[in-house]
Write an enzyme that holds these catalytic residues in place. Structure first.
Site, PDB file in Angstrom:
ATOM      1  N   PRO A   1       0.782  -1.232   0.000  1.00  0.00           N
ATOM      2  CA  PRO A   1       0.000   0.000   0.000  1.00  0.00           C
ATOM      3  C   PRO A   1       0.818   1.288   0.000  1.00  0.00           C
ATOM      4  O   PRO A   1       1.863   1.363   0.639  1.00  0.00           O
ATOM      5  CB  PRO A   1      -0.817  -0.110   1.299  1.00  0.00           C
ATOM      6  CG  PRO A   1      -0.081  -1.074   2.143  1.00  0.00           C
ATOM      7  CD  PRO A   1       0.554  -2.045   1.199  1.00  0.00           C
ATOM      8  N   ASN A   2       0.301   2.246  -0.737  1.00  0.00           N
ATOM      9  CA  ASN A   2       0.830   3.620  -0.825  1.00  0.00           C
ATOM     10  C   ASN A   2       2.096   3.740  -1.673  1.00  0.00           C
ATOM     11  O   ASN A   2       2.563   4.845  -1.923  1.00  0.00           O
ATOM     12  CB  ASN A   2       1.075   4.227   0.572  1.00  0.00           C
ATOM     13  CG  ASN A   2      -0.192   4.244   1.400  1.00  0.00           C
ATOM     14  OD1 ASN A   2      -1.198   4.792   0.954  1.00  0.00           O
ATOM     15  ND2 ASN A   2      -0.186   3.614   2.558  1.00  0.00           N
TER      16      ASN A   2
ATOM     17  N   ARG B   1       4.920  10.920  -2.102  1.00  0.00           N
ATOM     18  CA  ARG B   1       4.681  10.627  -0.693  1.00  0.00           C
ATOM     19  C   ARG B   1       5.970  10.791   0.130  1.00  0.00           C
ATOM     20  O   ARG B   1       6.974  10.130  -0.148  1.00  0.00           O
ATOM     21  CB  ARG B   1       4.227   9.163  -0.647  1.00  0.00           C
ATOM     22  CG  ARG B   1       4.166   8.562   0.693  1.00  0.00           C
ATOM     23  CD  ARG B   1       4.051   7.049   0.564  1.00  0.00           C
ATOM     24  NE  ARG B   1       3.926   6.480   1.863  1.00  0.00           N
ATOM     25  CZ  ARG B   1       4.327   5.258   2.182  1.00  0.00           C
ATOM     26  NH1 ARG B   1       4.850   4.470   1.266  1.00  0.00           N
ATOM     27  NH2 ARG B   1       4.180   4.813   3.402  1.00  0.00           N
TER      28      ARG B   1
ATOM     29  N   TYR C   1      11.315   8.739   1.320  1.00  0.00           N
ATOM     30  CA  TYR C   1      11.310   7.730   0.251  1.00  0.00           C
ATOM     31  C   TYR C   1      11.925   8.210  -1.055  1.00  0.00           C
ATOM     32  O   TYR C   1      12.049   7.433  -2.000  1.00  0.00           O
ATOM     33  CB  TYR C   1       9.876   7.246   0.004  1.00  0.00           C
ATOM     34  CG  TYR C   1       9.247   6.624   1.232  1.00  0.00           C
ATOM     35  CD1 TYR C   1       9.765   5.444   1.772  1.00  0.00           C
ATOM     36  CD2 TYR C   1       8.163   7.219   1.879  1.00  0.00           C
ATOM     37  CE1 TYR C   1       9.211   4.878   2.909  1.00  0.00           C
ATOM     38  CE2 TYR C   1       7.601   6.662   3.015  1.00  0.00           C
ATOM     39  CZ  TYR C   1       8.134   5.492   3.527  1.00  0.00           C
ATOM     40  OH  TYR C   1       7.596   4.930   4.657  1.00  0.00           O
TER      41      TYR C   1
ATOM     42  N   ASN D   1       8.017  -5.541  -1.266  1.00  0.00           N
ATOM     43  CA  ASN D   1       7.993  -4.448  -0.295  1.00  0.00           C
ATOM     44  C   ASN D   1       6.563  -4.420   0.253  1.00  0.00           C
ATOM     45  O   ASN D   1       5.656  -3.884  -0.396  1.00  0.00           O
ATOM     46  CB  ASN D   1       8.346  -3.108  -0.944  1.00  0.00           C
ATOM     47  CG  ASN D   1       8.410  -1.983   0.093  1.00  0.00           C
ATOM     48  OD1 ASN D   1       7.925  -2.135   1.207  1.00  0.00           O
ATOM     49  ND2 ASN D   1       9.009  -0.866  -0.287  1.00  0.00           N
TER      50      ASN D   1
ATOM     51  N   ALA E   1       3.147  -0.959   4.680  1.00  0.00           N
ATOM     52  CA  ALA E   1       2.553  -0.956   6.030  1.00  0.00           C
ATOM     53  C   ALA E   1       2.053  -2.333   6.468  1.00  0.00           C
ATOM     54  O   ALA E   1       1.884  -2.582   7.664  1.00  0.00           O
ATOM     55  CB  ALA E   1       1.427   0.061   6.086  1.00  0.00           C
TER      56      ALA E   1
ATOM     57  N   GLU F   1      12.300  -9.751   1.391  1.00  0.00           N
ATOM     58  CA  GLU F   1      11.589  -8.544   1.872  1.00  0.00           C
ATOM     59  C   GLU F   1      12.502  -7.327   1.698  1.00  0.00           C
ATOM     60  O   GLU F   1      13.680  -7.386   2.057  1.00  0.00           O
ATOM     61  CB  GLU F   1      11.271  -8.760   3.365  1.00  0.00           C
ATOM     62  CG  GLU F   1      10.701  -7.562   4.082  1.00  0.00           C
ATOM     63  CD  GLU F   1      10.633  -7.806   5.606  1.00  0.00           C
ATOM     64  OE1 GLU F   1      11.060  -8.888   6.099  1.00  0.00           O
ATOM     65  OE2 GLU F   1      10.177  -6.890   6.318  1.00  0.00           O
TER      66      GLU F   1
ATOM     67  N   HIS G   1      12.729  -2.911   2.033  1.00  0.00           N
ATOM     68  CA  HIS G   1      12.178  -1.609   2.419  1.00  0.00           C
ATOM     69  C   HIS G   1      13.122  -0.522   1.914  1.00  0.00           C
ATOM     70  O   HIS G   1      14.347  -0.654   2.048  1.00  0.00           O
ATOM     71  CB  HIS G   1      12.040  -1.501   3.944  1.00  0.00           C
ATOM     72  CG  HIS G   1      11.163  -2.564   4.505  1.00  0.00           C
ATOM     73  ND1 HIS G   1       9.792  -2.507   4.409  1.00  0.00           N
ATOM     74  CD2 HIS G   1      11.457  -3.742   5.105  1.00  0.00           C
ATOM     75  CE1 HIS G   1       9.278  -3.594   4.953  1.00  0.00           C
ATOM     76  NE2 HIS G   1      10.265  -4.373   5.374  1.00  0.00           N
ATOM     77  N   ILE G   2      12.541   0.516   1.379  1.00  0.00           N
ATOM     78  CA  ILE G   2      13.332   1.611   0.818  1.00  0.00           C
ATOM     79  C   ILE G   2      14.059   2.358   1.938  1.00  0.00           C
ATOM     80  O   ILE G   2      15.250   2.651   1.834  1.00  0.00           O
ATOM     81  CB  ILE G   2      12.396   2.565   0.044  1.00  0.00           C
ATOM     82  CG1 ILE G   2      11.804   1.833  -1.169  1.00  0.00           C
ATOM     83  CG2 ILE G   2      13.124   3.836  -0.383  1.00  0.00           C
ATOM     84  CD1 ILE G   2      10.616   2.543  -1.799  1.00  0.00           C
ATOM     85  N   SER G   3      13.345   2.637   2.997  1.00  0.00           N
ATOM     86  CA  SER G   3      13.915   3.405   4.108  1.00  0.00           C
ATOM     87  C   SER G   3      14.586   2.470   5.116  1.00  0.00           C
ATOM     88  O   SER G   3      14.370   1.248   5.100  1.00  0.00           O
ATOM     89  CB  SER G   3      12.802   4.200   4.807  1.00  0.00           C
ATOM     90  OG  SER G   3      11.861   3.317   5.381  1.00  0.00           O
TER      91      SER G   3
ATOM     92  N   ARG H   1      13.706   4.350  12.363  1.00  0.00           N
ATOM     93  CA  ARG H   1      12.460   5.115  12.357  1.00  0.00           C
ATOM     94  C   ARG H   1      11.633   4.786  13.612  1.00  0.00           C
ATOM     95  O   ARG H   1      12.172   4.270  14.592  1.00  0.00           O
ATOM     96  CB  ARG H   1      11.704   4.839  11.057  1.00  0.00           C
ATOM     97  CG  ARG H   1      12.519   5.278   9.826  1.00  0.00           C
ATOM     98  CD  ARG H   1      11.758   5.066   8.541  1.00  0.00           C
ATOM     99  NE  ARG H   1      10.546   5.872   8.499  1.00  0.00           N
ATOM    100  CZ  ARG H   1       9.563   5.676   7.607  1.00  0.00           C
ATOM    101  NH1 ARG H   1       9.665   4.699   6.724  1.00  0.00           N
ATOM    102  NH2 ARG H   1       8.497   6.443   7.615  1.00  0.00           N
TER     103      ARG H   1
HETATM  104  C1  DQA Z   1       8.443   0.924   3.720  1.00  0.00           C
HETATM  105  C2  DQA Z   1       8.588   1.140   5.228  1.00  0.00           C
HETATM  106  C3  DQA Z   1       7.238   0.903   5.938  1.00  0.00           C
HETATM  107  O1  DQA Z   1       7.397   1.107   7.344  1.00  0.00           O
HETATM  108  C4  DQA Z   1       6.199   1.861   5.418  1.00  0.00           C
HETATM  109  O2  DQA Z   1       4.941   1.569   5.992  1.00  0.00           O
HETATM  110  C5  DQA Z   1       6.119   1.886   3.937  1.00  0.00           C
HETATM  111  C6  DQA Z   1       7.338   1.797   3.138  1.00  0.00           C
HETATM  112  C7  DQA Z   1       9.745   1.257   2.973  1.00  0.00           C
HETATM  113  O3  DQA Z   1       9.851   0.884   1.811  1.00  0.00           O
HETATM  114  O4  DQA Z   1      10.645   1.900   3.537  1.00  0.00           O
HETATM  115  O5  DQA Z   1       5.045   2.091   3.367  1.00  0.00           O
HETATM  116  O6  DQA Z   1       8.152  -0.439   3.470  1.00  0.00           O
END
Ligand code: DQA
Length: 149
Positions: free
Chosen positions: A10-11, A18, A23, A75, A78, A100, A102-104, A109
């Site tokens: 999502p997102n 965003r 990101y 990825n 959330a 798995e 994650h960009i960040s 965080r």
């Molecule tokens: C994310 C990190 C998650 O905590 C967050 O909810 C995202 C993006 C990342 O790619 O850093 O939507 O997965």
């Protein structure tokens, strides 16, 4: 089968718009192009997808098993922190490798971002490399599938 799925939760359709301070400014289309190039370099075919719906991600895991896809880079966004269904889906398609990404750097965080359910079922997790993490995840998956023959 030389094909992998690259799945986005999502997102992530709003990448570039965003929270760009977290990101970055690149879009999901840029990520797709990067993944396509990386897959080509590793002799893999790719199916790149994004959804805002948890059950759709679960269905895609089942589809990967049915279609004998070589592996999945995901990825989960959330759903990382909330979805036992995604963890169970990952386990249900074992031994199909799931990576798995994650960009960040989620461990730098908020505390709630540091608990990943899906991590219990994946082969590896990458975070903090920005969108380059997708390329690294694909390279790692390529090595895993090669090793398996
Ligand atoms: C994310 C990190 C998650 O905590 C967050 O909810 C995202 C993006 C990342 O790619 O850093 O939507 O997965």
């Amino acid at each position: 089968m030389n094909k992998i799925f690259v799945l986005n939760g999502p997102n992530l359709n709003l990448l570039g718009i965003r929270e760009p301070h977290i990101y970055g400014h690149t879009t999901l289309k840029d990520v797709e192009n990067l993944c396509a190039k990386t897959c080509k370099d590793h002799g893999l075919e790719m199916d790149f997808r994004q959804t805002n719906h948890e059950g759709v991600l679960v269905d895609w895991f089942h589809e990967a098993r049915e279609k004998k896809i070589a592996g999945i880079v995901i990825n989960p966004a959330a759903y990382t922190m909330t979805s036992v269904a995604l963890l169970d889906a990952t386990k249900s398609i074992s031994p199909l490798p799931v990576i798995e990404i994650h960009i960040s750097h989620v461990h730098q965080r908020e505390e709630f971002r540091q608990k990943s359910w899906i991590s219990y079922g994946v082969k590896a997790t990458l975070c903090g490399f920005g969108i380059h993490g997708y390329a690294l995840a694909i390279a790692g998956l390529a090595e895993m599938t090669k090793a398996k023959g």
